[in-house]
Design a protein around this motif. Structure first.
Motif, PDB file in Angstrom:
ATOM      1  N   PRO A   1      29.687 112.796  36.961  1.00 54.50           N
ATOM      2  CA  PRO A   1      31.012 113.995  37.031  1.00 54.50           C
ATOM      3  C   PRO A   1      32.122 113.077  37.157  1.00 54.50           C
ATOM      4  O   PRO A   1      32.746 114.469  37.488  1.00 54.50           O
ATOM      5  CB  PRO A   1      29.904 114.776  37.964  1.00 54.50           C
ATOM      6  CG  PRO A   1      29.821 113.290  39.273  1.00 54.50           C
ATOM      7  CD  PRO A   1      28.628 112.245  38.151  1.00 54.50           C
ATOM      8  N   PHE A   2      32.210 111.618  37.339  1.00 55.41           N
ATOM      9  CA  PHE A   2      33.604 111.447  37.672  1.00 55.41           C
ATOM     10  C   PHE A   2      34.076 110.315  36.202  1.00 55.41           C
ATOM     11  O   PHE A   2      34.907 110.260  36.247  1.00 55.41           O
ATOM     12  CB  PHE A   2      33.430 109.735  38.910  1.00 55.41           C
ATOM     13  CG  PHE A   2      33.092 110.994  39.756  1.00 55.41           C
ATOM     14  CD1 PHE A   2      34.449 111.913  40.849  1.00 55.41           C
ATOM     15  CD2 PHE A   2      32.031 110.128  40.504  1.00 55.41           C
ATOM     16  CE1 PHE A   2      33.849 112.561  41.792  1.00 55.41           C
ATOM     17  CE2 PHE A   2      31.930 110.887  41.399  1.00 55.41           C
ATOM     18  CZ  PHE A   2      32.639 112.278  42.284  1.00 55.41           C
ATOM     19  N   ASP A   3      33.357 110.512  35.949  1.00 57.01           N
ATOM     20  CA  ASP A   3      33.519 110.125  33.670  1.00 57.01           C
ATOM     21  C   ASP A   3      34.314 110.714  32.956  1.00 57.01           C
ATOM     22  O   ASP A   3      34.188 112.141  32.751  1.00 57.01           O
ATOM     23  CB  ASP A   3      32.796 109.825  33.203  1.00 57.01           C
ATOM     24  CG  ASP A   3      32.704 109.390  31.426  1.00 57.01           C
ATOM     25  OD1 ASP A   3      32.560 110.243  30.713  1.00 57.01           O
ATOM     26  OD2 ASP A   3      32.935 108.004  31.724  1.00 57.01           O
ATOM     27  N   ALA A   4      35.972 110.720  32.325  1.00 60.19           N
ATOM     28  CA  ALA A   4      36.483 111.366  32.148  1.00 60.19           C
ATOM     29  C   ALA A   4      36.182 112.242  30.610  1.00 60.19           C
ATOM     30  O   ALA A   4      36.633 113.632  30.718  1.00 60.19           O
ATOM     31  CB  ALA A   4      37.934 110.715  31.185  1.00 60.19           C
ATOM     32  N   LEU A   5      34.916 111.503  30.032  1.00 56.33           N
ATOM     33  CA  LEU A   5      34.212 112.252  28.821  1.00 56.33           C
ATOM     34  C   LEU A   5      33.490 113.262  29.293  1.00 56.33           C
ATOM     35  O   LEU A   5      33.620 114.256  29.474  1.00 56.33           O
ATOM     36  CB  LEU A   5      34.441 110.693  28.272  1.00 56.33           C
ATOM     37  CG  LEU A   5      35.056 110.534  26.617  1.00 56.33           C
ATOM     38  CD1 LEU A   5      34.118 109.737  26.329  1.00 56.33           C
ATOM     39  CD2 LEU A   5      35.747 111.604  26.089  1.00 56.33           C
ATOM     40  N   ASN A   6      33.439 112.519  30.402  1.00 54.11           N
ATOM     41  CA  ASN A   6      31.625 114.135  31.190  1.00 54.11           C
ATOM     42  C   ASN A   6      32.224 115.022  31.451  1.00 54.11           C
ATOM     43  O   ASN A   6      32.204 116.252  31.311  1.00 54.11           O
ATOM     44  CB  ASN A   6      31.327 113.546  31.996  1.00 54.11           C
ATOM     45  CG  ASN A   6      29.900 111.999  31.547  1.00 54.11           C
ATOM     46  OD1 ASN A   6      30.033 112.138  30.434  1.00 54.11           O
ATOM     47  ND2 ASN A   6      29.459 111.884  32.664  1.00 54.11           N
ATOM     48  N   ILE A   7      34.001 115.358  32.519  1.00 55.34           N
ATOM     49  CA  ILE A   7      34.320 116.394  32.368  1.00 55.34           C
ATOM     50  C   ILE A   7      35.259 116.727  31.727  1.00 55.34           C
ATOM     51  O   ILE A   7      35.365 118.092  31.855  1.00 55.34           O
ATOM     52  CB  ILE A   7      35.104 115.159  33.428  1.00 55.34           C
ATOM     53  CG1 ILE A   7      35.298 114.999  34.860  1.00 55.34           C
ATOM     54  CG2 ILE A   7      36.972 116.630  33.941  1.00 55.34           C
ATOM     55  CD1 ILE A   7      36.050 114.148  35.818  1.00 55.34           C
ATOM     56  N   ASP A   8      35.819 116.150  30.288  1.00 56.14           N
ATOM     57  CA  ASP A   8      36.390 116.885  29.665  1.00 56.14           C
ATOM     58  C   ASP A   8      35.284 118.225  29.170  1.00 56.14           C
ATOM     59  O   ASP A   8      35.414 119.172  28.483  1.00 56.14           O
ATOM     60  CB  ASP A   8      36.662 116.100  28.357  1.00 56.14           C
ATOM     61  CG  ASP A   8      37.936 116.724  27.877  1.00 56.14           C
ATOM     62  OD1 ASP A   8      38.592 117.259  27.918  1.00 56.14           O
ATOM     63  OD2 ASP A   8      38.594 116.078  26.532  1.00 56.14           O
TER      64      ASP A   8
ATOM     65  N   PRO B   1      29.926 106.639  23.187  1.00 57.84           N
ATOM     66  CA  PRO B   1      29.905 107.015  24.773  1.00 57.84           C
ATOM     67  C   PRO B   1      29.271 108.385  24.763  1.00 57.84           C
ATOM     68  O   PRO B   1      28.877 108.964  23.671  1.00 57.84           O
ATOM     69  CB  PRO B   1      31.148 107.608  25.263  1.00 57.84           C
ATOM     70  CG  PRO B   1      32.144 106.619  24.114  1.00 57.84           C
ATOM     71  CD  PRO B   1      31.304 106.594  22.705  1.00 57.84           C
ATOM     72  N   ALA B   2      28.006 108.635  25.947  1.00 57.67           N
ATOM     73  CA  ALA B   2      27.117 109.535  25.596  1.00 57.67           C
ATOM     74  C   ALA B   2      27.532 110.911  25.775  1.00 57.67           C
ATOM     75  O   ALA B   2      27.206 112.189  25.242  1.00 57.67           O
ATOM     76  CB  ALA B   2      26.925 109.298  27.323  1.00 57.67           C
ATOM     77  N   ALA B   3      29.442 111.095  26.444  1.00 59.34           N
ATOM     78  CA  ALA B   3      29.000 112.572  26.137  1.00 59.34           C
ATOM     79  C   ALA B   3      30.241 113.107  24.671  1.00 59.34           C
ATOM     80  O   ALA B   3      29.717 114.557  24.251  1.00 59.34           O
ATOM     81  CB  ALA B   3      30.927 112.713  26.564  1.00 59.34           C
ATOM     82  N   VAL B   4      30.507 111.824  23.804  1.00 55.45           N
ATOM     83  CA  VAL B   4      30.704 111.952  22.322  1.00 55.45           C
ATOM     84  C   VAL B   4      29.028 112.365  21.418  1.00 55.45           C
ATOM     85  O   VAL B   4      29.104 113.170  21.155  1.00 55.45           O
ATOM     86  CB  VAL B   4      31.916 111.397  21.929  1.00 55.45           C
ATOM     87  CG1 VAL B   4      32.209 111.140  20.956  1.00 55.45           C
ATOM     88  CG2 VAL B   4      33.026 110.361  22.388  1.00 55.45           C
ATOM     89  N   ARG B   5      28.489 112.256  21.733  1.00 51.81           N
ATOM     90  CA  ARG B   5      27.305 111.547  21.293  1.00 51.81           C
ATOM     91  C   ARG B   5      26.450 113.525  21.786  1.00 51.81           C
ATOM     92  O   ARG B   5      26.352 114.569  20.587  1.00 51.81           O
ATOM     93  CB  ARG B   5      26.134 110.516  21.603  1.00 51.81           C
ATOM     94  CG  ARG B   5      24.716 110.671  21.048  1.00 51.81           C
ATOM     95  CD  ARG B   5      23.071 109.991  21.261  1.00 51.81           C
ATOM     96  NE  ARG B   5      23.630 109.927  22.905  1.00 51.81           N
ATOM     97  CZ  ARG B   5      23.209 110.677  24.161  1.00 51.81           C
ATOM     98  NH1 ARG B   5      22.362 112.239  22.988  1.00 51.81           N
ATOM     99  NH2 ARG B   5      22.557 110.451  25.743  1.00 51.81           N
TER     100      ARG B   5
END
Length: 188
Positions: free
Chosen positions: A85-92, A131-135
């Motif tokens: 939960p602290f990854d910027a892309l994940n938060i976005d 990045p995982a969030a992008v995928r």
């Protein structure tokens, strides 16, 4: 793993329930992705949408099934993003997905969410790890576009018209399908 063709799918679905028309078998086939276990799952779910008199309204069932799939996928993505939960892309992406309400989805809202997710995804240079969030965001965007397309294709009025047109003039029906595919498979 061998993917099913439409003929094999029809045999499986007819083995579960006799008398289903091609549009109902087609909906199960499309939602299964060609996998036998998912074809059976789709058929069971479709049966769960029986109304009064045990009739299934194709458009309403397709909408409910697509909404259910989109909700499950969005929940799974939220869960996965919360692992870091602290990854910027994940938060976005979590903020972006928070606005999704698949339980109220319509074709226009699905397309709007698809467009929002595709415009959100940052570009990744060739050869760089994605990045995982992008995928995850891209996969959700693809599912939303798929759901919108399914809802347009299985709109009962459209199905009835395509069947009527095919019976009247098979060549014209094929040409109409080609025109639909050329314009992107969905309208805006």
């Amino acid at each position: 793993m061998r993917l099913l063709d439409m003929r094999s799918s029809r045999k499986i679905v007819y083995g579960l329930l006799l008398g289903w028309t091609k549009p109902f078998v087609g909906l199960c086939y499309v939602l299964s992705g060609g996998l036998a276990r998912d074809l059976r799952r789709s058929a069971r779910e479709l049966v769960s949408h029986r109304g009064k008199g045990d009739e299934i309204e194709l458009g309403a069932a397709a909408l409910a099934m697509c909404r259910h799939e989109a909700e499950a996928r969005a929940d799974a993505i939220r869960h996965e993003l919360m692992r870091d939960p602290f990854d910027a892309l994940n938060i976005d992406l979590l903020a972006k997905v928070a606005d999704l309400t698949p339980a109220e989805a319509t074709v226009p809202s699905l397309l709007k969410w698809h467009d929002g997710l595709t415009s959100w995804a940052p570009a990744v240079a060739p050869g760089e790890p994605i990045p995982a969030a992008v995928r995850l965001g891209s996969e959700l965007a693809a599912l939303l576009l798929f759901a919108a397309t399914v809802l347009e294709v299985f709109d009962p009025a459209e199905v009835t018209e395509r069947i009527r047109e095919k019976r009247k003039n098979p060549a014209a029906a094929r040409n109409a399908c080609r025109r639909w595919a050329r314009r992107g498979g969905h309208s805006r």
